[in-house]
Scaffold this motif. Structure first.
Motif, PDB file in Angstrom:
ATOM      1  N   ASP A 500       0.812  -1.220   0.000  1.00 23.24           N
ATOM      2  CA  ASP A 500       0.000   0.000   0.000  1.00 23.24           C
ATOM      3  C   ASP A 500       0.843   1.267   0.000  1.00 23.24           C
ATOM      4  OD1 ASP A 500      -2.501  -1.283   0.014  1.00 23.24           O
ATOM      5  OD2 ASP A 500      -2.408  -1.593   2.181  1.00 23.24           O
ATOM      6  N   PRO A 553     -11.206  -5.792  -3.324  1.00 17.84           N
ATOM      7  CA  PRO A 553     -12.097  -4.935  -2.513  1.00 17.84           C
ATOM      8  C   PRO A 553     -12.155  -5.385  -1.055  1.00 17.84           C
ATOM      9  CG  PRO A 553     -13.390  -6.452  -3.836  1.00 17.84           C
ATOM     10  CD  PRO A 553     -11.965  -6.635  -4.269  1.00 17.84           C
ATOM     11  N   LYS A 554     -11.093  -5.078  -0.312  1.00 17.54           N
ATOM     12  CA  LYS A 554     -11.041  -5.413   1.101  1.00 17.54           C
ATOM     13  C   LYS A 554     -10.781  -4.141   1.898  1.00 17.54           C
ATOM     14  CE  LYS A 554      -9.101  -9.101   2.704  1.00 17.54           C
ATOM     15  NZ  LYS A 554     -10.277  -9.842   3.167  1.00 17.54           N
ATOM     16  N   GLU A 555     -11.201  -4.151   3.156  1.00 17.62           N
ATOM     17  CA  GLU A 555     -11.051  -2.992   4.023  1.00 17.62           C
ATOM     18  C   GLU A 555      -9.574  -2.610   4.163  1.00 17.62           C
ATOM     19  OE1 GLU A 555     -12.300  -1.571   8.562  1.00 17.62           O
ATOM     20  OE2 GLU A 555     -12.629  -3.638   7.888  1.00 17.62           O
ATOM     21  N   ASN A 556      -9.293  -1.339   4.069  1.00 17.79           N
ATOM     22  CA  ASN A 556      -7.947  -0.772   4.215  1.00 17.79           C
ATOM     23  C   ASN A 556      -6.984  -1.172   3.103  1.00 17.79           C
ATOM     24  OD1 ASN A 556      -8.678   0.493   6.671  1.00 17.79           O
ATOM     25  ND2 ASN A 556      -8.255  -1.410   7.797  1.00 17.79           N
ATOM     26  N   ASN A 557      -7.499  -1.790   2.049  1.00 14.59           N
ATOM     27  CA  ASN A 557      -6.629  -2.152   0.927  1.00 14.59           C
ATOM     28  C   ASN A 557      -6.587  -0.986  -0.054  1.00 14.59           C
ATOM     29  OD1 ASN A 557      -4.972  -3.708  -0.704  1.00 14.59           O
ATOM     30  ND2 ASN A 557      -6.691  -4.629  -1.804  1.00 14.59           N
ATOM     31  N   LYS A 558      -5.454  -0.304  -0.119  1.00 13.33           N
ATOM     32  CA  LYS A 558      -5.356   0.910  -0.925  1.00 13.33           C
ATOM     33  C   LYS A 558      -4.716   0.672  -2.289  1.00 13.33           C
ATOM     34  CE  LYS A 558      -2.876   3.017   2.106  1.00 13.33           C
ATOM     35  NZ  LYS A 558      -2.062   4.079   2.789  1.00 13.33           N
TER      36      LYS A 558
END
Length: 656
Positions: A500, A553-558
């Motif tokens: 990230d 599309p996962k949480e905190n995946n930038k």
């Protein structure tokens, strides 16, 4: 030895333009280090021209610069570093590894790099291990048709076969020489010799010769066979050891032997106090017992009884003998010099061993015998004494403590209702764990427990039932789960695992400084690297770059790492990302780089992640199995290795 973790994701293994040493952006300024290295060699090693590796560590003892070959890379021309304090470690070879004609040179110094200043530092490297050569007298060579000597200690072993003249290098500690002989009649013999007081930077010449007359013993009353004649030449740092071998004694040479009776797996017996069955140890030492050392590991025997951790049964003191007799430890009347079998019956002693605190107490014993020919043999065994209670909770072995799971073990007299309970050490509510059946022995039961939190203290206990069907509980056992990917300060052992964080950095390309994309946060030290600096030497290409659109599309995946094969000025450059750092460009199509970063975290069990891969046909050149027209391949892997330094890759020499 430090562990190094090495992972790489690539479309093709690094072929083409790469890059050289990272020159980090610094907020506190930079300065140059000019490093001089001097090799302090002894008379015996003047012909050695070692490859010296240099590691530069910052104040946090992180390796900020590694140079695989100081002279080849001409690092004495100046090294650019951030201002600060550094340790400089220079080494060649391995001190803890036996090797032919490869001494370990080692040196260390400290220095301070100041902004916009040049700092000079000198490191003197000395040989840190011991050289050993083996030779045989002319009469020895005539009597034996074949012979070899294996020299060994904890650093390893080397076998000096007939005609071997090379020197071997070992850790500077006690050496064991094992001689294997074949005489004119085809008879084979084996002898072992031990030599202590080994010092570093000395050359030990072991010279075997025929000698000694059994009818005329030496001044010590020995008929020969030990290291009897030792000459030390201090000016040359040489120790000449003459070792006489007596023909008359060869037929009687046989190494000591131990035989255990009555023990189970791993030489262990487990029972409640007073319920141990017969167990014994037999010792055969045909050359005569010189020393019989017993080493004890037992909290109760050492801390409560006052028994010493080790003692020599062949030379036993009165106080130790009294304490041993109090627990019925078998002590033969005569041990020193005995050539007959010695039998140690431990049945009575095992039933005198106790358990405390309502949990299993383990008592470990190691017997080590040395005979009159300095031959050694060891054996270890143990007794695990269970408390006389209805339910027992067993300790968890360190090897079974992971970050999110472990194994519980217990023992219960009841045939139903057995299982476990556990909780965090900070909680009060117990979590039940049911067990369907006992193990094959009909007494013990176990459970695999997952879903635990990393680096967390827990308490667990076994559960059973009494004769009235009421629940009974075993002793409570505390344990702490292993680390995952964060230490106690919430700092990840492997940073930027999600790729990230990215930054633009400046560093030297093939000819001049270039800007390139780096898979590391702006102010963080280099952990991940790629071939971008080399690929950007002619024009901005960055085969490895940040991708923000095509991500999971996962949480905190930038972001994700985008790896693309490109042709730069007619030369192929592969997209790649790996833990480590580039060292230097070699020509126009090769590179020297270091794979691996130090790793001090918990034990990994798997590599988890996501990738999207669009393979294409190879349409330019090829490499081994990836011939032109074949489908491209992607490689993703992780390895945890026992390395002292990163592994140096040289693509020009195909050293992968």
């Amino acid at each position: 030895m430090a562990k190094y973790i090495f992972s790489i994701l690539s479309l093709l293994f690094l072929i083409g333009i790469t890059s050289c040493n990272e020159e980090k952006n610094a907020t506190n300024g930079q300065g140059y280090l000019y490093l001089g290295i001097e090799k302090n060699v002894t008379l015996q090693t003047k012909a050695v021209d070692p490859v010296l590796a240099v590691a530069i560590l910052n104040a946090a003892e992180d390796t900020v610069k590694y140079i695989a070959d100081f002279e080849a890379e001409k690092a004495d021309e100046g090294i650019l570093l951030d201002a600060g304090s550094y340790q400089i470690v220079v080494a060649s070879g391995k001190k803890d590894s036996a090797a032919w004609e490869l001494p370990n040179f080692y040196g260390k110094t400290e220095c301070e790099i100041k902004t916009n200043q040049v700092t000079s530092a000198k490191v003197t490297c000395k040989i840190a291990n011991t050289k050993v050569t083996v030779d045989y007298s002319d009469d020895f060579k005539k009597y034996f048709t074949d012979y070899s000597t294996t020299v060994s200690n904890s650093s390893g072993s080397l076998t000096y076969v007939k005609g071997e003249t090379r020197g071997g290098y070992f850790a500077p500690e006690t050496l064991l020489a094992q001689l294997e002989l074949t005489n004119m009649d085809g008879e084979q013999f084996e002898l072992k010799r031990e030599y202590k007081d080994i010092q570093e930077r000395y050359h030990y010449k072991l010279n075997f010769k025929l000698g000694g007359d059994p009818d005329n013993p030496d001044d010590n009353g020995n008929a020969g066979g030990k290291f009897d004649d030792i000459t030390v030449d201090e000016s040359a740092d040489t120790v000449i050891v003459s070792i006489p071998i007596k023909i008359e004694d060869l037929v009687n040479i046989k190494a000591p032997e131990f035989t255990l009776e009555g023990f189970g797996e791993n030489n262990n017996l487990e029972a409640k106090k007073g319920e141990f069955t017969g167990s014994s140890l037999k010792l055969t030492a045909v050359c005569g017992v010189e020393k019989l050392l017993v080493t004890v590991e037992s909290d109760s025997l050492i801390n409560l009884l006052g028994l010493p951790q080790s003692f020599d049964l062949a030379n036993l003191g009165a106080d130790t003998k009294t304490k041993l007799e109090s627990i019925h430890f078998p002590i033969p009347d005569h041990i020193k010099g005995v050539t007959d079998e010695l039998i140690f019956d431990f049945t009575e002693m095992s039933n005198a061993l106790a358990s405390y605190d309502d949990k299993i107490q383990t008592h470990n014993f190691t017997f080590t015998v040395k005979d009159a020919k300095t031959q050694e043999q060891s054996i270890s065994f143990s007794y695990s004494v269970k408390p006389n209670v209805a339910v027992i909770t067993k300790d968890i072995a360190t090897m079974n403590l992971w970050s999110t799971f472990t194994f519980f073990g217990g023992e219960s007299d009841s045939d139903d209702g057995f299982g476990f309970e556990y909780r965090k050490a900070s909680d009060s509510e117990w979590i039940p764990v049911s067990v369907a059946s006992k193990n094959e022995d009909g007494k013990t039961f176990s459970a695999f427990v997952k879903g635990l939190e990393p680096k967390t203290e827990y308490v667990y206990r076994a559960v059973g039932k009494d004769q009235e069907g009421n629940p009974v509980f075993g002793n409570e056992v505390k344990f702490k789960t292993d680390y995952a990917n964060e230490n106690d300060k919430e700092k990840p052992f492997v940073p930027n695992l999600g790729f990230d964080d990215w930054s633009t950095r400046s560093g030297k390309g093939a000819l001049w400084n270039v800007d390139y994309i780096s898979p590391n946060a702006k102010d963080d030290p280099i952990y991940w690297d790629s071939g971008n600096r080399g690929a950007n030497s002619i024009g901005k290409s960055n085969p490895t770059s940040e991708e923000k659109e095509v991500i999971v599309p996962k949480e905190n995946n930038k972001s994700a790492a985008l790896l693309t094969s490109k042709v730069v000025a007619g030369t192929f450059a592969a997209g790649n990302i790996y833990s480590g750092a580039f060292q230097s460009v070699i020509g126009t199509s090769g590179a020297s780089l270091n794979f691996g970063q130090p790793y001090k975290g918990g034990r990994p069990t798997k590599l988890v992640g996501y990738y999207k891969y669009n393979p294409k046909l190879v349409n330019k050149g090829g490499h081994e199995e990836l011939t032109e027209g074949a489908m491209d391949k992607c490689a993703i892997y992780i390895a945890l290795c026992n390395w002292s330094f990163p592994f140096n890759v040289n693509t020009s020499e195909k050293n992968f």
